[in-house]
Design a protein around this motif. Structure first.
Motif, PDB file in Angstrom:
ATOM      1  N   ILE A  53       0.907  -1.048  -0.034  1.00  0.00           N
ATOM      2  CA  ILE A  53       0.110   0.064   0.100  1.00  0.00           C
ATOM      3  C   ILE A  53       1.027   1.228  -0.019  1.00  0.00           C
ATOM      4  O   ILE A  53       1.808   1.216   0.835  1.00  0.00           O
ATOM      5  CB  ILE A  53      -0.926  -0.092   1.128  1.00  0.00           C
ATOM      6  N   THR A  54       0.654   2.080  -1.101  1.00  0.00           N
ATOM      7  CA  THR A  54       1.470   3.183  -0.840  1.00  0.00           C
ATOM      8  C   THR A  54       0.717   4.600  -0.995  1.00  0.00           C
ATOM      9  O   THR A  54      -0.428   4.576  -1.640  1.00  0.00           O
ATOM     10  CB  THR A  54       2.656   3.107  -1.908  1.00  0.00           C
ATOM     11  N   ALA A  55       1.064   5.566  -0.132  1.00  0.00           N
ATOM     12  CA  ALA A  55       0.425   6.988  -0.356  1.00  0.00           C
ATOM     13  C   ALA A  55       1.195   7.806   0.428  1.00  0.00           C
ATOM     14  O   ALA A  55       2.266   7.626   0.933  1.00  0.00           O
ATOM     15  CB  ALA A  55      -0.936   6.754   0.258  1.00  0.00           C
ATOM     16  N   CYS A  56       0.551   8.919   0.578  1.00  0.00           N
ATOM     17  CA  CYS A  56       1.341  10.016   1.638  1.00  0.00           C
ATOM     18  C   CYS A  56       0.356  10.539   2.488  1.00  0.00           C
ATOM     19  O   CYS A  56      -0.772  10.728   2.246  1.00  0.00           O
ATOM     20  CB  CYS A  56       1.627  11.296   0.698  1.00  0.00           C
ATOM     21  N   GLY A  57       1.060  10.929   3.646  1.00  0.00           N
ATOM     22  CA  GLY A  57       0.086  11.779   4.619  1.00  0.00           C
ATOM     23  C   GLY A  57      -1.012  10.900   5.189  1.00  0.00           C
ATOM     24  O   GLY A  57      -0.693   9.744   5.546  1.00  0.00           O
ATOM     25  N   SER A  58      -2.299  11.244   5.266  1.00  0.00           N
ATOM     26  CA  SER A  58      -3.356  10.441   6.012  1.00  0.00           C
ATOM     27  C   SER A  58      -3.693   9.505   5.205  1.00  0.00           C
ATOM     28  O   SER A  58      -4.202   8.455   5.580  1.00  0.00           O
ATOM     29  CB  SER A  58      -4.202  11.640   6.047  1.00  0.00           C
ATOM     30  N   ALA A  59      -3.317   9.572   3.849  1.00  0.00           N
ATOM     31  CA  ALA A  59      -3.866   8.347   2.863  1.00  0.00           C
ATOM     32  C   ALA A  59      -2.999   7.313   3.489  1.00  0.00           C
ATOM     33  O   ALA A  59      -3.197   6.103   3.413  1.00  0.00           O
ATOM     34  CB  ALA A  59      -3.716   8.741   1.652  1.00  0.00           C
ATOM     35  N   GLU A  79       2.671  -4.538   3.224  1.00  0.00           N
ATOM     36  CA  GLU A  79       3.744  -3.450   3.332  1.00  0.00           C
ATOM     37  C   GLU A  79       3.223  -2.175   3.310  1.00  0.00           C
ATOM     38  O   GLU A  79       2.455  -2.186   2.193  1.00  0.00           O
ATOM     39  CB  GLU A  79       4.686  -3.726   2.502  1.00  0.00           C
ATOM     40  N   VAL A  80       2.980  -1.342   4.192  1.00  0.00           N
ATOM     41  CA  VAL A  80       2.583   0.138   3.846  1.00  0.00           C
ATOM     42  C   VAL A  80       3.801   0.992   3.676  1.00  0.00           C
ATOM     43  O   VAL A  80       4.893   1.074   4.649  1.00  0.00           O
ATOM     44  CB  VAL A  80       1.793   0.607   5.055  1.00  0.00           C
ATOM     45  N   VAL A  81       3.838   1.695   2.409  1.00  0.00           N
ATOM     46  CA  VAL A  81       5.338   2.410   2.137  1.00  0.00           C
ATOM     47  C   VAL A  81       4.754   3.840   1.756  1.00  0.00           C
ATOM     48  O   VAL A  81       3.975   4.181   1.029  1.00  0.00           O
ATOM     49  CB  VAL A  81       6.078   1.561   1.065  1.00  0.00           C
ATOM     50  N   LEU A  82       5.506   4.763   2.261  1.00  0.00           N
ATOM     51  CA  LEU A  82       5.385   6.140   2.082  1.00  0.00           C
ATOM     52  C   LEU A  82       5.892   6.061   0.415  1.00  0.00           C
ATOM     53  O   LEU A  82       6.940   5.764  -0.016  1.00  0.00           O
ATOM     54  CB  LEU A  82       6.311   7.078   2.827  1.00  0.00           C
ATOM     55  N   ALA A  83       4.825   6.871  -0.262  1.00  0.00           N
ATOM     56  CA  ALA A  83       5.080   7.058  -1.657  1.00  0.00           C
ATOM     57  C   ALA A  83       6.365   7.661  -2.202  1.00  0.00           C
ATOM     58  O   ALA A  83       7.237   7.464  -2.994  1.00  0.00           O
ATOM     59  CB  ALA A  83       3.868   7.805  -2.641  1.00  0.00           C
ATOM     60  N   SER A  84       6.703   8.771  -1.130  1.00  0.00           N
ATOM     61  CA  SER A  84       8.078   9.560  -1.466  1.00  0.00           C
ATOM     62  C   SER A  84       8.946   8.596  -1.193  1.00  0.00           C
ATOM     63  O   SER A  84      10.386   8.867  -1.813  1.00  0.00           O
ATOM     64  CB  SER A  84       7.951  10.645  -0.542  1.00  0.00           C
ATOM     65  N   GLU A  85       9.067   7.594  -0.314  1.00  0.00           N
ATOM     66  CA  GLU A  85      10.111   6.693  -0.212  1.00  0.00           C
ATOM     67  C   GLU A  85      10.149   5.512  -1.379  1.00  0.00           C
ATOM     68  O   GLU A  85      11.149   5.035  -1.747  1.00  0.00           O
ATOM     69  CB  GLU A  85       9.997   6.152   1.369  1.00  0.00           C
ATOM     70  N   LEU A  86       9.156   5.002  -1.550  1.00  0.00           N
ATOM     71  CA  LEU A  86       8.879   3.894  -2.538  1.00  0.00           C
ATOM     72  C   LEU A  86       9.660   4.074  -3.791  1.00  0.00           C
ATOM     73  O   LEU A  86      10.398   3.339  -4.320  1.00  0.00           O
ATOM     74  CB  LEU A  86       7.551   3.385  -2.648  1.00  0.00           C
ATOM     75  N   ARG A  87       9.450   5.374  -4.207  1.00  0.00           N
ATOM     76  CA  ARG A  87       9.901   5.632  -5.437  1.00  0.00           C
ATOM     77  C   ARG A  87      11.452   5.632  -5.718  1.00  0.00           C
ATOM     78  O   ARG A  87      11.890   5.526  -6.785  1.00  0.00           O
ATOM     79  CB  ARG A  87       9.019   7.098  -5.938  1.00  0.00           C
ATOM     80  N   TYR A  88      12.189   5.697  -4.797  1.00  0.00           N
ATOM     81  CA  TYR A  88      13.377   5.861  -4.692  1.00  0.00           C
ATOM     82  C   TYR A  88      14.150   4.488  -4.138  1.00  0.00           C
ATOM     83  O   TYR A  88      15.232   4.525  -3.713  1.00  0.00           O
ATOM     84  CB  TYR A  88      14.134   7.257  -3.996  1.00  0.00           C
ATOM     85  N   SER A  89      13.238   3.594  -3.705  1.00  0.00           N
ATOM     86  CA  SER A  89      13.746   2.473  -3.049  1.00  0.00           C
ATOM     87  C   SER A  89      14.007   1.191  -3.860  1.00  0.00           C
ATOM     88  O   SER A  89      14.322   0.221  -3.054  1.00  0.00           O
ATOM     89  CB  SER A  89      12.910   2.231  -1.762  1.00  0.00           C
ATOM     90  N   ASP A  90      13.914   1.159  -5.096  1.00  0.00           N
ATOM     91  CA  ASP A  90      13.897  -0.069  -6.133  1.00  0.00           C
ATOM     92  C   ASP A  90      12.965  -1.162  -5.477  1.00  0.00           C
ATOM     93  O   ASP A  90      13.803  -2.220  -5.236  1.00  0.00           O
ATOM     94  CB  ASP A  90      15.476  -0.366  -6.151  1.00  0.00           C
TER      95      ASP A  90
END
Ligand code: M6R
Length: 363
Positions: A53-59, A79-90
């Motif tokens: 699951i990926t999203a930012c903030g409250s989402a 796994e719940v991942v912040l979108a701003s982290e997921l995009r750079y984490s391969d």
């Protein structure tokens, strides 16, 4: 246009019973959860080995709350991942990964980028979105709408609760498709359909919040503690407080306090303790006792007849008795109201908090 309310935020908080009902209603037919908008067959659902699951903030916090229900009912790792982290984490993603992207606006830059990254890696993508026809809705393989209606206040309320509602519905739906329901579906559907009424009860039970806000509004910082589902809700409760009242607020998994944070507890430090999950409440109770013995002022959120918690807390927020699996939709409500009234007490611009935009379209 504010329907008689002083702020859009309060109007939107009050709209939650209707919004959650509108999100649930089209998805329950003849005693079963249906998702006509999902083109996934039962065998395709059976192929899913992992959900991200990926999203930012409250989402993102909605994802944190939904994870428990999906894992419990479907036994698929989430796994719940912040979108701003997921995009750079391969990220480790393949065809057997289902990526659930959550966004109220559907226009959040980091969320869009994470979605594109996951699609490029071959994942199936499912968007949980409020704004019809938004970028996230268009890009994902499947889109499930939260029928919250327009959300104007920068701080999300009905956006968040309808997102969590969709995750609960998906949890029941996937579990059914996986043959994991064993006659339980009826009971779970009754619990889901009770949520709008229980949100209303949460309003009725908390008429003292404006008074509590007068006590807590001048605090230097507020700690939110809870375990399991209560922890996920604490994260969103603390964010609401920060963004509209500008008070420092932080959520901690209650069991982690002893590993460092408890050093910050001093005389009169407010601690908001979430006790909405009976399975883990005794443990949170012992954390309440620990912080109280160091002088903390405890505002506990629990059921009215929960004597053990009621008798140790300094102040109380109440929720009706709810199924812990689906608690976030109801339990967040008193915390939204608390943030609202604290911000009001502090004269903040509630609908348009400083430095924030409704939709973050830049990285
Ligand atoms: O539109 P989105 O759901 O993608 O927005 C995500 C976050 O920017 C949003 O939830 C933000 O954290 C809110 N201000 C929280 O109230």
């Amino acid at each position: 246009e504010k329907g008689g309310y002083e702020h859009f935020m309060l109007k939107e908080i009050m709209e939650q019973p209707g919004a959650v009902k509108a999100t649930i209603a089209p998805r329950i037919k003849e005693g079963r959860v249906v998702f006509e908008e999902l083109g996934l067959t039962a065998s395709e659902i059976g192929e899913i080995r992992k959900i991200i699951i990926t999203a930012c903030g409250s989402a993102y916090y909605a994802g944190c709350a939904g994870k428990y229900a999906i894992e419990k009912l479907c036994r698929i790792p989430v796994e719940v991942v912040l979108a701003s982290e997921l995009r750079y984490s391969d990220p480790l993603i393949d065809k057997q990964t289902l990526v659930i992207v959550i966004s109220q606006s559907g226009e959040t830059a980091d969320t869009i980028a994470a979605l594109k990254e996951c699609k490029a890696k071959g994942a199936r993508t499912l968007a949980v979105v409020n704004v019809v026809g938004s970028t996230v809705a268009k890009l994902a393989d499947y889109t499930v709408y939260t029928w919250a209606g327009p959300e104007i206040a920068v701080a999300t309320t009905k956006g968040y609760t309808t997102q969590v509602t969709v995750l609960y519905l998906l949890a029941v739906y996937f579990a059914g498709q996986l043959g994991r329901m064993e006659g339980e579906e009826r009971k779970l559907l009754i619990a889901l359909q009770a949520l709008p009424r229980q949100i209303q009860q949460a309003f009725d039970l908390n008429s003292s919040i404006p008074v509590l806000a007068k006590k807590y509004h001048a605090s230097k910082s507020l700690f939110f503690i809870g375990r399991n589902t209560d922890y996920a809700i604490a994260l969103e409760g603390a964010l609401k407080m920060k963004e509209i009242s500008y008070l420092h607020a932080e959520a901690y998994a209650a069991g982690e306090l002893k590993h460092g944070t408890i050093a910050l507890i001093e005389e009169h430090q407010p601690v908001i303790a979430l006790c909405g999950n009976p399975a883990i409440m005794e443990k949170t109770l012992s954390n309440i006792v620990e912080v109280k013995s160091r002088g903390a002022e405890v505002l506990a959120l629990t059921f009215r007849n929960n004597q053990k918690i009621v008798s140790v807390a300094d102040d109380l927020l109440f929720i009706p008795k709810i199924d812990a699996l689906f608690s976030a939709v109801v339990e967040i409500v008193p915390l939204q109201l608390l943030a609202y009234y604290v911000a009001k007490e502090n004269g903040c611009d509630i609908d348009k908090p400083k430095n924030l935009a409704k939709s973050v379209t830049v990285e």
